[in-house]
Design an enzyme around this catalytic site. Structure first.
Site, mmCIF file in Angstrom:
data_model
loop_
_atom_site.group_PDB
_atom_site.id
_atom_site.type_symbol
_atom_site.label_atom_id
_atom_site.label_comp_id
_atom_site.label_asym_id
_atom_site.label_seq_id
_atom_site.Cartn_x
_atom_site.Cartn_y
_atom_site.Cartn_z
ATOM 1 N N ALA A 166 1.224 -0.105 -1.212
ATOM 2 C CA ALA A 166 2.042 -0.410 -2.389
ATOM 3 C C ALA A 166 2.010 -1.893 -2.806
ATOM 4 O O ALA A 166 1.729 -2.203 -3.971
ATOM 5 C CB ALA A 166 3.470 0.070 -2.145
ATOM 6 N N ASN A 168 6.846 7.951 0.976
ATOM 7 C CA ASN A 168 5.775 7.292 1.727
ATOM 8 C C ASN A 168 4.668 8.319 1.964
ATOM 9 O O ASN A 168 4.794 9.490 1.575
ATOM 10 C CB ASN A 168 6.306 6.726 3.050
ATOM 11 C CG ASN A 168 5.288 5.820 3.729
ATOM 12 O OD1 ASN A 168 4.691 4.947 3.070
ATOM 13 N ND2 ASN A 168 5.037 6.014 5.004
ATOM 14 N N ASP A 226 6.332 3.511 -0.482
ATOM 15 C CA ASP A 226 5.803 3.269 -1.836
ATOM 16 C C ASP A 226 6.910 3.166 -2.869
ATOM 17 O O ASP A 226 6.731 2.551 -3.916
ATOM 18 C CB ASP A 226 4.819 4.372 -2.219
ATOM 19 C CG ASP A 226 3.534 4.184 -1.435
ATOM 20 O OD1 ASP A 226 3.522 4.547 -0.248
ATOM 21 O OD2 ASP A 226 2.575 3.625 -1.988
ATOM 22 N N ARG A 236 -5.440 -0.402 -1.748
ATOM 23 C CA ARG A 236 -4.361 0.583 -1.582
ATOM 24 C C ARG A 236 -3.230 -0.049 -0.763
ATOM 25 O O ARG A 236 -3.370 -1.117 -0.194
ATOM 26 C CB ARG A 236 -4.890 1.857 -0.912
ATOM 27 C CG ARG A 236 -5.718 1.530 0.322
ATOM 28 C CD ARG A 236 -5.588 2.515 1.394
ATOM 29 N NE ARG A 236 -4.234 2.580 1.908
ATOM 30 C CZ ARG A 236 -3.687 1.674 2.718
ATOM 31 N NH1 ARG A 236 -4.354 0.590 3.102
ATOM 32 N NH2 ARG A 236 -2.456 1.826 3.150
HETATM 33 O O1 MRU Z 1 -2.252 6.224 -0.386
HETATM 34 P P1 MRU Z 1 -2.027 4.883 0.238
HETATM 35 O O2 MRU Z 1 -2.990 4.587 1.332
HETATM 36 O O3 MRU Z 1 -1.943 3.783 -0.790
HETATM 37 O O4 MRU Z 1 -0.584 5.017 0.900
HETATM 38 C C1 MRU Z 1 -0.009 3.870 1.464
HETATM 39 C C2 MRU Z 1 1.271 4.124 2.146
HETATM 40 O O5 MRU Z 1 1.800 5.204 2.115
HETATM 41 C C3 MRU Z 1 1.937 2.938 2.791
HETATM 42 O O6 MRU Z 1 2.743 3.373 3.845
HETATM 43 C C4 MRU Z 1 2.817 2.220 1.765
HETATM 44 O O7 MRU Z 1 2.110 1.935 0.606
HETATM 45 C C5 MRU Z 1 3.370 0.961 2.319
HETATM 46 S S1 MRU Z 1 2.125 -0.277 2.533
HETATM 47 C C6 MRU Z 1 2.919 -1.671 3.094
#
Ligand code: MRU
Length: 351
Positions: free
Chosen positions: A50, A249, A239, A48
């Site tokens: 982005a 995000n 994201d 997980r």
């Molecule tokens: O649902 P997730 O855990 O994948 O959500 C991740 C986020 O919201 C992060 O802040 C985003 O992907 C940036 S990671 C560098």
């Protein structure tokens, strides 16, 4: 002080990830052998963040074509197209996923290569390049962001943006990491990040490995620590950023940005250029993933709500650009007006 986390590994055609759903109790690497495994791993958040899901999806596509029996370049490209579309359905919000698989497809289609074998090797090299580049991008984000921090500060962050979520170092986490190397981190407030607790489970784990001082708070405490003048800056990841700077995000980010404006606290988004979607003019057009109700009604298989409780579970929210102080990118810190200044980054690559 170390930053050894490597959430995605590619070794001679083998794809391995840390199963992030098991952290911090268990550090378990699992092998993903086919695109369906990668789809599942992304969808259930075993991998997980982005940039990390972009990297994993690129390797997922490579797994398909390295093991394809396609007799011609045309046939291989058609298989790759279908697999890319399939992988894109694993999670809708992070644009890095489609960006990464599209990048592989473009390389394949533009190469003019007629041998399926050599064509799949080209795609593999491109996936490895995306992975390697992300490490450099994250390092650069960290360096640029840390220049904003010139004295020991308290930073609040949300979700997990570290090495687990990227190729290495992270985005917002990388800023914190580099500021800590400059002895400028007094404390990091870590939002637990309900419902899946990426802050409590993952960010604390990574901060501890890097010897960075932190305090875990529940999401509802963020307003109070701001009111107590205990937050100098908020830094989050993203994201997907729309062309005008509206930013998707992890759910809860928008509330932080509103609170930050009320308390006059700078609110920064750390974002690689691959997270900017220039095809979307504003945040209303960013697809927001909704996840299953069990994530809200249960914690670790333990029910915390009545059975069959009606639930709304959006995984992300959108922070309007007007609440954002700046974007920390691999090319430096982008100030408003965002629409014009982000546009200058279009098509730029760091390495
Ligand atoms: O649902 P997730 O855990 O994948 O959500 C991740 C986020 O919201 C992060 O802040 C985003 O992907 C940036 S990671 C560098």
């Amino acid at each position: 002080m170390s930053i050894a986390v490597e959430s995605v590994r590619w070794n001679n055609g083998e794809l391995t990830i840390i199963d992030q759903t098991l952290l911090p109790e268990e550090v378990k690497y699992i092998q993903l052998k086919k695109p369906e495994d990668v789809w599942q791993a992304i969808n259930r958040l075993a991998v997980r963040g982005a940039p990390a899901i972009g990297i994993a999806a690129a390797y997922g596509l490579v797994l398909k074509i390295l093991n394809s029996g396609a007799k011609s370049a045309e046939e291989l490209i058609s298989e790759a197209d279908q697999t890319a579309e399939y992988l894109k359905t694993s999670r809708p919000t992070a644009v890095n996923l489609s960006w990464a698989v599209e990048r592989l497809l473009t390389v394949m289609k533009n190469s003019g290569e007629q041998s399926p074998d050599r064509l799949s090797r080209l795609a593999e090299q491109e996936a490895i390049r995306i992975h390697r580049e992300d490490k450099e991008i994250c390092r650069s984000i960290g360096k640029h962001g840390s220049e904003l921090i010139t004295r020991p500060v308290q930073i609040l962050t949300h979700c997990n943006t570290g090495g687990l979520a990227t190729g290495q170092f992270g985005t917002a986490f990388s800023v914190i990491f580099h500021a800590h190397q400059n002895s400028n981190i007094h404390n990091v407030w870590v939002d637990e990040t309900r419902p899946l607790l990426q802050g409590a489970r993952l960010t604390t784990w990574e901060l501890r490995q890097a010897d960075i001082p932190f305090s875990l708070i529940s999401d509802s405490m963020a307003g109070m620590v701001m009111q107590q003048n205990a937050v100098d800056m908020i830094i989050v990841g993203t994201d997907r950023v729309a062309a005008n700077g509206d930013t998707a995000n992890k759910i809860g980010t928008y509330s932080l940005a509103v609170l930050a404006q009320y308390h006059r606290i700078p609110f920064y988004v750390a974002a690689p250029v691959s997270s900017i979607d220039f095809s979307i003019s504003h945040g209303d057009d960013i697809p927001i993933e909704e996840r299953e109700s069990r994530e809200i009604t249960h914690i670790k298989n333990q029910a915390i709500a009545p059975a069959d409780c009606p639930v709304y579970n959006p995984a992300f929210d959108v922070t309007p650009a007007s609440l954002i102080s700046g974007f920390i990118t691999e090319f430096g810190v982008i100030a408003p007006p965002f629409e014009a200044n982000l546009r200058k980054l279009r098509g730029r690559v760091l390495v």
